[in-house]
Write a protein that holds these residues in place. Structure first.
Motif, short mmCIF file in Angstrom:
data_model
loop_
_atom_site.label_atom_id
_atom_site.label_comp_id
_atom_site.label_asym_id
_atom_site.label_seq_id
_atom_site.Cartn_x
_atom_site.Cartn_y
_atom_site.Cartn_z
N GLU A 1 -8.58 66.04 -54.03
CA GLU A 1 -7.86 67.09 -54.77
C GLU A 1 -8.57 67.35 -56.09
O GLU A 1 -8.92 66.39 -56.78
CB GLU A 1 -6.42 66.65 -55.04
N PRO A 2 -8.80 68.59 -56.45
CA PRO A 2 -8.47 69.80 -55.68
C PRO A 2 -9.37 69.96 -54.47
O PRO A 2 -10.43 69.33 -54.38
CB PRO A 2 -8.73 70.92 -56.70
N TYR A 3 -8.94 70.83 -53.55
CA TYR A 3 -9.68 71.10 -52.32
C TYR A 3 -11.13 71.43 -52.62
O TYR A 3 -11.42 72.24 -53.50
CB TYR A 3 -9.02 72.27 -51.58
N PHE A 4 -12.03 70.75 -51.92
CA PHE A 4 -13.46 71.05 -52.10
C PHE A 4 -14.07 71.18 -50.71
O PHE A 4 -14.12 70.22 -49.96
CB PHE A 4 -14.15 69.94 -52.89
N PRO A 5 -14.53 72.39 -50.36
CA PRO A 5 -15.03 72.60 -48.99
C PRO A 5 -16.46 72.09 -48.80
O PRO A 5 -17.31 72.27 -49.68
CB PRO A 5 -14.98 74.13 -48.85
N ILE A 6 -16.68 71.43 -47.67
CA ILE A 6 -18.03 71.03 -47.27
C ILE A 6 -18.38 71.91 -46.08
O ILE A 6 -17.70 71.86 -45.05
CB ILE A 6 -18.08 69.55 -46.84
N ARG A 7 -19.42 72.71 -46.22
CA ARG A 7 -19.77 73.63 -45.14
C ARG A 7 -21.09 73.21 -44.50
O ARG A 7 -22.04 72.86 -45.19
CB ARG A 7 -19.92 75.05 -45.69
N SER A 8 -21.09 73.23 -43.18
CA SER A 8 -22.36 73.10 -42.48
C SER A 8 -22.48 74.34 -41.59
O SER A 8 -21.67 75.26 -41.72
CB SER A 8 -22.39 71.81 -41.66
N LYS A 9 -23.47 74.34 -40.71
CA LYS A 9 -23.74 75.54 -39.89
C LYS A 9 -22.46 76.18 -39.33
O LYS A 9 -22.20 77.33 -39.55
CB LYS A 9 -24.67 75.18 -38.73
N ASP A 10 -21.69 75.38 -38.57
CA ASP A 10 -20.58 76.02 -37.88
C ASP A 10 -19.21 75.40 -38.15
O ASP A 10 -18.29 75.60 -37.39
CB ASP A 10 -20.86 76.09 -36.38
N LEU A 11 -19.12 74.61 -39.21
CA LEU A 11 -17.76 74.18 -39.55
C LEU A 11 -17.59 73.92 -41.04
O LEU A 11 -18.57 73.78 -41.77
CB LEU A 11 -17.32 72.98 -38.71
N GLU A 12 -16.34 73.93 -41.44
CA GLU A 12 -16.01 73.65 -42.84
C GLU A 12 -14.93 72.59 -42.83
O GLU A 12 -13.93 72.72 -42.12
CB GLU A 12 -15.50 74.92 -43.52
N ILE A 13 -15.15 71.52 -43.59
CA ILE A 13 -14.10 70.51 -43.73
C ILE A 13 -13.83 70.29 -45.21
O ILE A 13 -14.67 70.58 -46.05
CB ILE A 13 -14.43 69.17 -43.03
#
Ligand code: ZN
Length: 181
Positions: free
Chosen positions: A56-68
């Motif tokens: 927290e707070p939300y922090f997106p981890i993006r790769s080619k085809d997904l976001e967590i």
């Protein structure tokens, strides 16, 4: 311990999030260790672990085809057997960086800024590199104490050094969360 979490409060960016520590729980919800966020993300995206609390707070981890979401705590989906000897305790080996972090760079004798550590029982007398025998120490205190015990040098420790208990604290929080869900 006012400064303990100071480094955790730095705003996350695309380049520094990998330095965040993520708590790893065994499948049995027992705290195992803290690992780098990059390794934690690999465990989650490969299906070896699940995130049970997001950062927290939300922090997106993006790769080619997904976001967590960047996790704060993950749980391994398969139980890992860990020998108790690897767990941190007062008599286990400590590192210089680990002791300085535990003591927030406060000298154990005068509370001033410290960049070195002192062997409470001197190394020359067989004092070990353990959590209970090492304490952060400023240069003036270090040279005043020299090759003596605190008693011999007439110096008093402001606290009794122990193994860091951040894992134990977070473990208690996990048990509490589980109990209320
Ligand atoms: Zn000092």
């Amino acid at each position: 311990m006012i400064f303990r979490h100071a480094t955790d409060r730095v705003a996350l960016t695309a380049s520094n999030w990998i330095h965040t520590g993520v708590l790893v729980l065994n499948a049995s919800y027992e705290a195992l260790d803290e690992i780098g966020a990059d390794r934690a993300v690999v465990l989650v995206t490969s299906g070896a672990a699940e995130s049970i609390a997001d950062h927290e707070p939300y922090f997106p981890i993006r790769s080619k085809d997904l976001e967590i979401a960047l996790p704060e705590t993950i749980r391994l989906l398969r139980y890992v057997y860990i020998e108790h000897t690897v767990l941190v305790h007062d008599e286990s080996r400590a590192t210089l960086a680990g002791v300085l972090r535990r003591d927030n760079h406060r000298c154990g004798y005068c509370a001033n800024w410290a960049r070195t550590v002192d062997h409470i029982r001197p190394r020359s007398r067989g004092g070990p590199n353990t959590w209970s025998n090492l304490v952060a120490c400023c240069a003036p205190c270090n040279s005043a104490k020299a090759d003596r015990t605190p008693e011999e040098a007439g110096m008093r420790l402001l606290w009794q050094p122990k193994a860091p208990d951040h894992l134990a604290k977070r473990q208690r929080r996990v048990w509490k969360q589980l109990a209320t869900t």
